[in-house]
Every structure is written in structure tokens, then in C-alpha cells.
Design an enzyme around this catalytic site. Structure first.
Site, PDB file in Angstrom:
ATOM      1  N   GLU A 118       0.819  -1.215   0.000  1.00 14.80           N
ATOM      2  CA  GLU A 118       0.000   0.000   0.000  1.00 14.80           C
ATOM      3  C   GLU A 118       0.850   1.261   0.000  1.00 14.80           C
ATOM      4  OE1 GLU A 118      -2.976  -0.138   3.070  1.00 14.80           O
ATOM      5  OE2 GLU A 118      -3.900  -1.922   2.226  1.00 14.80           O
ATOM      6  N   GLU A 123      -4.062  -9.026   0.629  1.00  9.84           N
ATOM      7  CA  GLU A 123      -4.505  -8.741   1.999  1.00  9.84           C
ATOM      8  C   GLU A 123      -6.021  -8.763   1.992  1.00  9.84           C
ATOM      9  OE1 GLU A 123      -2.010  -5.724   3.907  1.00  9.84           O
ATOM     10  OE2 GLU A 123      -3.784  -5.122   5.023  1.00  9.84           O
TER      11      GLU A 123
HETATM   12  C1  GAL Z   1      -4.066  -2.457   5.480  1.00 13.79           C
HETATM   13  C2  GAL Z   1      -2.571  -2.393   5.753  1.00 13.79           C
HETATM   14  C3  GAL Z   1      -2.213  -3.205   6.979  1.00 13.79           C
HETATM   15  C4  GAL Z   1      -3.156  -2.889   8.090  1.00 13.79           C
HETATM   16  C5  GAL Z   1      -4.550  -3.193   7.656  1.00 13.79           C
HETATM   17  C6  GAL Z   1      -5.596  -3.014   8.706  1.00 13.79           C
HETATM   18  O1  GAL Z   1      -4.493  -1.431   4.688  1.00 13.79           O
HETATM   19  O2  GAL Z   1      -1.856  -2.876   4.667  1.00 13.79           O
HETATM   20  O3  GAL Z   1      -0.897  -2.938   7.351  1.00 13.79           O
HETATM   21  O4  GAL Z   1      -3.007  -1.548   8.393  1.00 13.79           O
HETATM   22  O5  GAL Z   1      -4.868  -2.344   6.583  1.00 13.79           O
HETATM   23  O6  GAL Z   1      -6.873  -3.246   8.172  1.00 13.79           O
END
Ligand code: GAL
Length: 814
Positions: free
Chosen positions: A429, A505
Site C-alpha cells: 500500500e 490482503e
Molecule cells: C491495510 C494495511 C495493513 C493494516 C490493515 C488493517 O491497509 O496494509 O498494514 O493496516 O490495513 O486493516
């Protein structure tokens, strides 16, 4: 005794052969500097002097995390920020973002070491597997080098400043405020090693093993070895996992300073998560006929293939990533690396059915990689959470220009022989997703990975999906990884040329173990007064989603090659949805909590991922004094398609998973209208013919009465590091677990063990992990018992007011 002539010759040969072995083993020494460190926070430039008196400093062993001992404090690293990634426009006060632990500031470590076998034919290297952060290293009063990124592996050549005896080593570290989005830990939290080898030797991290051709009959094992030697000869021998020699190859022809050997392994046993079979390559370097160096490298024979029509295949079989993202902290141990804690995590993840891990958002520890090879997990090895554009003002952006290439080179060189690594990630990100400079950076970093390792592709965890579709950022990335944004998968798949999408993710569903909220409803960024999230698994963040939204894509779209759930375990810091509330200092995202105890969601994922054993799990608990007659929905997570629920013997009907229903109806069995009455709740799972196949019962518990201790292992190693994780709970006088108990418990350890830490998984608890007392949270906590270096019996005794005491006997062995 009478010796025949042949027996004497044989004896001489054995002695000679034995000596030769002894000499071979002395080609290298690796000294891991664990004991004898002195530590002090603050600024101490005078400590560089070898004769500095550090006797007043604290004695510690490394790996060491200086900040985990707390105390938790709301004002530590308090940030007045708008978290852009979370769609915030207005800056607000964020308290527990980095765990509210005192990780900021300078700190110094001192030690001494001697080098047996040292003389001026030797090269001496010092390797740090990670040092948090901005390490500066001094040997015998001289600065030998510095690094910046706390997660990077790095080494320096210290041959010119060392002597045989009594070398002084001093390490200065410095952590800045606002340098992380989670708890980074602090100190020499990974191992420090001194490597003594001949100047004529194999280069550090100079071996690269790949298995470019694999058939049933044979595998071609290609081994590239960089050496520095006169008149070199290289002999490589491959051994199987049982230690039998398979094949040997000898060559005297390097290209430049690199040997390139191809060895054939007949009928290879392939490495996979189910069959993590490892071979060992022993490489011996000679100068003329003198042995100069010998190294052993474990490797696996496996093929990986990413294909636009079939997606990802391992050993020719289409395989989806059933993955979790993991931050590096180990809960109550902080960032300090510990092999038994890592092994326990992986044992839990095996049971969950996980086959892959994303080392979010930085280099995995070398110990974790070795365990993943051995226990069978694929790795998406990540490097950075930031490139040039900051997410936090003192993050990696400060180092990007000077260090990004060096950090990637070291990551690849140090880890490329691990069969577990199947993909690299150059970032997560990164705000550089916006704009053309970012596309250039993405290409530059990806090219470095390709240059150093042509055998694996590169991904980036991308959340600005619209932007990266426009700019080309997504199209040039080997494997497009999307973070969340399930509604854009289809469009991204259409627009990108790769023919596949990775859920790099997913989910970010939030819950607190054993806590249930009513009414039961889906909600985004839901907050409650007790700063907990509901374990009915219906709460998520403004940017994220529920597990089923991912399941649907994974199941219905063959071009989705798997997912990495955020996260496998809770971690210190980032207490969304309570970033602005105190006390709240660790995450709610985990499938298991900070103590490693499974939340309900564990069983939802297990019911899909663990295809070897059945799953049948009921929630919530059944202790709802005061809710008599009120609607208290019951969910069942199971691999069975339908089940019947009984309350106090009365059927509440059969529920069946419904592919055409809501996402939750497709994957959960839900009885939404159950009215609470105390007693016995029983679920009977039905097979496809409608016959009872399995059952599970939970009961309303009475008052806490007796303490129960359940260790993960009964025997630990007497090495001063090994741990037993003991789950502590309480039951009522009939032996029924008390799911809401919050008793304060005390821990005492006698014999050859010590108390290392305790953790109850409560994100709002300000009790310190290293103190031998803690409250139960939702009826449970975990105590970590550590061995000493003396083998023998260990007893853990747990007491609590008004409760029957429990004692557990453990054993530590050499
Ligand atoms: C994502 C990020 C993670 C964590 C997560 C929480 O956007 O890559 O590191 O912050 O959100 O939802």
C-alpha cells in the site's frame, strides 16, 4: 589384546579420516552472540571506548526487545494524524498505534568476544539478522559500519579490526517517534553472529540453488557458488533428508569467480506444504588440494509456476494460497525472536489449514523461514511498507533512496535458497501508487528482484486500485496483489494483462476473543464502551470486509489465486477501530488473539482450509445471566453442510448452508431467533444423507472453582530459550469451562525453569506481560515457561483467590 596387521591399518585410517573430518569442521566458526550483553538506554558515545566501564548497565541476553517491558503509556508515540490509508481526512489523536510501549529513543549494547582459530589468513564478518533501528556498530573502538532499516539483514567485514581475544563490540540503536504504523520492537531483537572463515572461501550468502527441471525420474539441481580462492576446486554433495549421499559433483572451472554446477537427483521427493522434504547440499571449496571452506545448505526440490490460464501451480498442481499475513511481533515476547514461539504459531496455523504466510510488511526472520521450510508453509516474503512517499513521517521514506536496493539484495541473497519462499513483495500500500514516479519505482524495485533472483515473481499489496489501473502500476507488477477492494477484483482482472489476481490482503474483520455484542448485526467501524469488538464476526473496517466476501471470490473465480487474511494473530499496535481510544493497544484483526488463542473466526477459516479434519464449532458461549428470554443468535462454523441445534433437549431446527443466500448464509449455519435460557446447547452435524455425523455440546457454567493448566508441550530443551506455552483456564465445580471468568491469577515457577511472560489476549489490558500475575480474559490466558540451561523438572503453580490451585510438571532435557 592382539592386533592383526589389517586391523592396525584400519585403525590408522580411522584416525586419519577422523582427523580430516575434524579439520574440515574447522573451516568456519559461527559464533552467535547471545550471552554477556550489557544494555543501557539513552545517549552514551563514551561507551564506544573498549575500556568503558559498563558494570552499572543492565545485563541482558540477545535476542532482546527493550520496550516490551513497558509500561504501557498513552502518551508514547501519541500521534495527531489523519491515517490516509483509512480514508481519514481530519487529524485526530491516535494513542495505541505503535503499541503504547516505550520503543522510542537511543539505546546501547556492549559485549566482548574472542575468536578461536583467528590469524591473518581469516576473514571475519559480523552479521545482524535485524537491529531496531539505525544500528551503528563499533568493534574495538572503531566504527565498522551502519545500517538504517530495522528489519534488514546486513553484515560487515571486520577482519582488519579484530584480534584473537577480548574484542569489544558496541552497538548504538536509535528509534524515532512516528516511524511505524505498528509496534516495531526495539533493540537487538534478532541474532548477532560472528563468522570466521578463510580469506579463501565461499562468499557470504554466495550460494544460489534452484531446481529448474523436475520430472518424476529426475531433478536438475543448479548450484551457483561464488568463491574467492587460488586454483579453486569445488565439490558439492547432495544428501537426502535421512543423510544418505545422493550425488556428488566436482569442478575446477569457475566462470569469473562463480561456479555453476548441475547435479541430478533421481526420483526426487518434492517439497510442498504437505510434504516438506528437504535435501542438504554440502559444498566444499579447495585451493589445490587444501580444503578451505565448507557450507551446508538445506533446499527443497519444487516447481512454482504462475500461468495466465491456470493461476499458481506448485509441483504442477493448481494451488490456492490459504494464507495469513503476520506481523513480526510474538505477542508478550515483543519482537525478540524465539524459535519455540515461532514453532507454536506455525503449529496453530497448520491446524487451521494455512498453507502460506505473508511476512507483512518486512523481511521475515531467518528462524521463521527455516521453520517454514521444515514444517511446510509457502512464504510471500515482503520488504517494505513505504517507499519514497511517507505514510508516517519517520518511516522508510527517510532511507529509501540510499538503502532500497541494498536491502532487497540482502533479502534475496540471505533467503533465496528457502523452498518456502514462492514470491517476493516489494511493498505494501505504498502511497507511491499515485503518479508516474511511483510506476518507475515499482519497475526499478521489481527489476532488482529479477536481477538477483530470476526464479520468483514479485507482487505489491495494492489498495489504490483505481489509480493503479490507470497508471500502469498494476499492469507491470508480475502478480497483481489487491488489498481488500473486493468490488474491484473483476474490473482489475479484466484490465490487467496477467490473467490472475492475488488477494494479497483480505478481510480485516475485527473481533475480541469470547466477547459477543447484541443485537447481532453487520457493522463497519463499530465501537463499544468496553473497547472490544463482537466475536459474532460481523464487524469490519471502512476499507475492509467480512471473510465471506473473500470466500466467494476465492470459490467462484478461478483466476483468484488465493488470499492472505489480515491477520493470523493479533499484534501489538494498530488497535482499529479504537485508534482514538484509550486504553487499547493491540489489534483486533487476528484469527487468533495476541496470546495465540483461537477466536471464533479461527473455526470459520478452519472449516474451509483444514481439509483433513472436521470442524464443528458453536458460538457464542452459553453464560448469559440476565439475558433470559432475549434473542441470542447461535452460529455454527463447520465443514458439514447442515446441522440441527438443540437447546435443553428441544430442537431449534436444521440449518443448511445456502449458496443462493447472503454471503454469511452460504458459509455459516445461523439460528438467528434463539431465546436464551441457561443449560445445554448441542449441535448435531448432518452428513449429505441427513444422518448425524458429529456433535458438539456447550453448557452454562457456574462459579469459577478450579484452575486448569494445559501445556502445548511437556518437554522443552534445557537451552535457556525454549518455551512451553501453558493455557490457563478455570472450570466450575462440575468441570464446565467458565467462559466469562476474569479472575486475577498468580504464577510461580520452581525447579529448572523461569517465568517468561503471560498474555490474555485482551487488547485493552495494561497489565505487563513479564509480571507473574494477570487477569483471565474471557476465561483464559497463556503462561510462557522458559527453560534454564540446566536440565530437570519444572513446576508451574497457578493460584487465584477462592480457586483451587493447579500445579503442572514439565521437564527440560539436554
Ligand atoms: C491495510 C494495511 C495493513 C493494516 C490493515 C488493517 O491497509 O496494509 O498494514 O493496516 O490495513 O486493516
Amino acid at each position: 589384546m592382539k592386533f592383526t596387521f589389517t586391523a592396525i591399518i584400519l585403525l590408522i585410517l580411522i584416525v586419519l579420516f577422523g582427523c580430516a573430518e575434524a579439520v574440515e569442521q574447522q573451516t568456519r566458526d559461527i559464533i552467535t552472540l547471545k550471552q554477556g550483553w550489557q544494555f543501557q538506554k539513552g545517549t552514551h558515545p563514551e561507551a564506544v571506548n573498549p575500556s568503558f566501564n559498563d558494570s552499572q548497565w543492565e545485563s541482558v541476553t540477545v535476542p532482546h526487545d527493550w520496550a516490551i517491558y513497558g509500561p504501557f503509556d498513552k502518551d508514547i508515540d501519541k500521534q495527531e494524524v489523519a491515517i490516509i490509508q483509512n480514508f481519514e481526512a481530519v487529524a485526530t489523536e491516535k494513542t495505541g498505534r505503535t503499541g503504547a510501549l516505550p520503543y522510542i529513543g537511543e539505546a546501547w549494547y556492549r559485549n566482548t568476544f574472542s575468536l578461536p582459530n583467528f590469524d591473518n589468513t581469516k576473514q571475519v564478518l559480523i552479521q545482524f539478522d535485524g537491529a531496531m533501528s539505525e544500528p551503528e556498530v563499533f568493534i574495538n573502538g572503531e566504527k565498522v559500519g551502519e545500517w538504517k532499516y530495522g528489519y534488514a539483514y546486513f553484515y560487515f567485514d571486520i577482519s582488519n579490526v579484530v584480534k584473537a581475544e577480548n574484542n569489544s563490540i558496541v552497538v548504538k540503536l536509535n528509534n524515532h517517534e512516528q516511524s511505524s504504523r505498528w509496534y516495531p520492537g526495539a533493540g537487538l531483537y534478532r541474532n548477532v553472529k560472528v563468522i570466521v572463515k578463510n580469506k579463501e572461501s565461499i562468499e557470504h550468502w554466495g550460494t544460489f540453488i534452484t531446481t529448474p527441471i523436475i520430472t518424476q525420474e529426475l531433478a536438475k539441481v543448479n548450484i551457483k557458488t561464488k568463491v574467492i580462492a587460488n586454483n579453486p576446486k569445488l565439490i558439492t554433495t547432495i544428501f537426502d533428508a535421512e543423510g544418505s549421499e545422493i550425488v556428488q559433483h566436482e569442478t575446477t572451472t569457475p566462470f569469473n569467480n562463480e561456479f555453476d554446477q548441475n547435479l541430478e537427483v533421481p526420483n526426487p521427493k518434492l517439497w510442498s506444504p504437505d510434504t516438506p522434504y528437504l535435501y542438504t547440499a554440502v559444498t566444499r571449496l579447495y585451493s589445490g588440494n587444501n580444503l578451505k571452506d565448507e557450507i551446508r545448505t538445506k533446499f527443497g526440490i519444487r516447481s512454482i509456476n504462475y500461468d495466465r490460464n491456470t493461476g499458481f501451480s506448485l509441483n504442477g498442481e493448481v494451488t490456492k494460497f490459504k494464507g495469513v499475513c503476520l506481523h513480526h511481533d510474538l505477542g508478550p515476547l515483543g519482537a525478540a525472536i524465539n524459535i519455540s514461539a515461532l514453532r507454536r504459531q506455525l503449529t496453530i496455523l497448520k491446524d487451521l489449514g494455512v498453507n502460506a504466510i505473508r511476512s507483512s510488511h518486512n523481511m521475515p526472520s531467518l528462524e521463521q523461514l527455516a521453520l517454514c521450510d521444515e514444517m511446510g508453509f509457502m512464504l510471500l516474503a515482503e520488504s517494505f511498507d513505504e517507499w519514497k512517499i511517507p505514510k508516517v513521517k519517520n518511516g522508510y521514506n527517510l532511507y529509501f533512496d540510499d538503502y532500497a536496493e541494498k536491502d532487497i539484495v540482502n533479502l534475496v541473497h540471505a533467503t533465496r535458497n528457502h523452498p518456502s519462499i514462492v514470491m517476493w513483495s516489494s511493498g505494501n500500500e505504498v502511497p507511491d501508487q499515485w503518479g508516474t514516479e511511483g510506476v518507475k519505482r515499482a519497475k526499478w524495485l521489481q527489476d532488482i528482484f529479477h536481477r538477483e533472483d530470476p526464479s520468483r515473481p514479485v507482487t505489491v499489496g495494492m489498495d489504490q486500485v483505481k489509480a493503479i489501473m490507470e497508471s500502469g502500476f498494476g499492469a507491470i507488477t508480475d502478480i497483481p496483489g489487491l488489498n481488500y477492494r473486493v468490488h474491484l477484483y473483476e474490473e482489475a482482472y479484466e484490465r490487467f494483462p496477467q490473467g490472475m489476481i492475488l488477494g494479497s490482503e483480505t478481510a480485516s474483520t475485527v473481533s475480541s476473543r469470547g466477547i459477543y455484542k447484541f443485537p447481532v448485526e453487520k457493522a463497519s467501524m463499530k465501537q463499544y464502551e468496553d473497547l472490544q469488538s463482537s466475536s459474532y464476526d460481523l464487524e469490519y473496517c471502512s476499507w475492509s470486509n467480512l471473510p465471506e466476501d473473500d470466500f466467494i471470490l476465492q470459490d467462484d473465480k478461478p483466476w483468484v489465486i488465493g488470499e492472505f487474511v489480515w491477520t493470523g494473530f493479533d499484534y501489538l499496535g494498530e488497535p482499529t477501530p479504537y485508534d482514538e481510544f484509550w486504553p487499547s493497544r493491540s489489534s483486533y484483526f487476528g484469527i487468533a488473539d495476541l496470546a495465540g488463542l483461537p477466536k471464533d473466526r479461527y473455526y470459520l477459516y478452519r472449516s474451509r482450509w483444514n481439509t483433513k479434519e472436521p470442524t464443528l464449532h458453536i458460538l457464542p458461549h452459553w453464560n448469559w445471566e440476565g439475558r433470559e428470554g432475549e434473542i441470542t443468535p447461535v452460529f455454527v462454523y463447520t465443514n458439514y453442510n447442515s446441522a440441527e441445534l438443540f437447546l435443553n433437549g428441544k430442537s431449534l431446527g436444521i440449518q443448511t448452508k445456502n449458496k443462493n443466500g447472503t454471503p454469511q448464509e452460504r458459509y455459516r449455519l445461523m439460528w438467528m431467533d434463539v431465546k436464551y435460557e441457561p443449560g445445554t446447547l448441542k449441535v448435531v452435524a448432518l452428513d449429505d444423507g441427513g444422518n448425524p455425523a458429529a456433535g458438539k455440546v456447550i453448557k452454562t457454567a457456574g462459579e469459577p472453582h478450579t484452575i486448569v493448566l494445559e501445556p502445548d508441550v511437556n518437554i522443552i530443551k534445557a537451552n535457556g530459550e525454549d518455551l512451553a506455552f501453558v493455557t490457563v483456564s478455570v472450570v466450575d465445580e462440575n468441570g464446565i469451562p467458565c467462559p466469562t471468568a476474569t479472575n486475577q491469577l498468580n504464577f510461580e515457577i520452581t525447579g529448572n525453569g523461569t517465568f517468561r511472560a503471560a498474555c490474555n489476549g485482551d487488547a485493552t489490558s495494561l497489565e505487563m506481560f513479564h509480571l507473574a500475575t494477570m487477569k483471565l480474559f474471557s476465561g483464559k490466558l497463556v503462561v510462557l515457561v522458559q527453560s534454564t540451561e540446566v536440565a530437570g523438572d519444572i513446576q508451574l503453580t497457578v493460584t487465584g483467590e477462592g480457586l483451587l490451585t493447579a500445579t503442572l510438571n514439565l521437564l527440560s532435557e539436554n
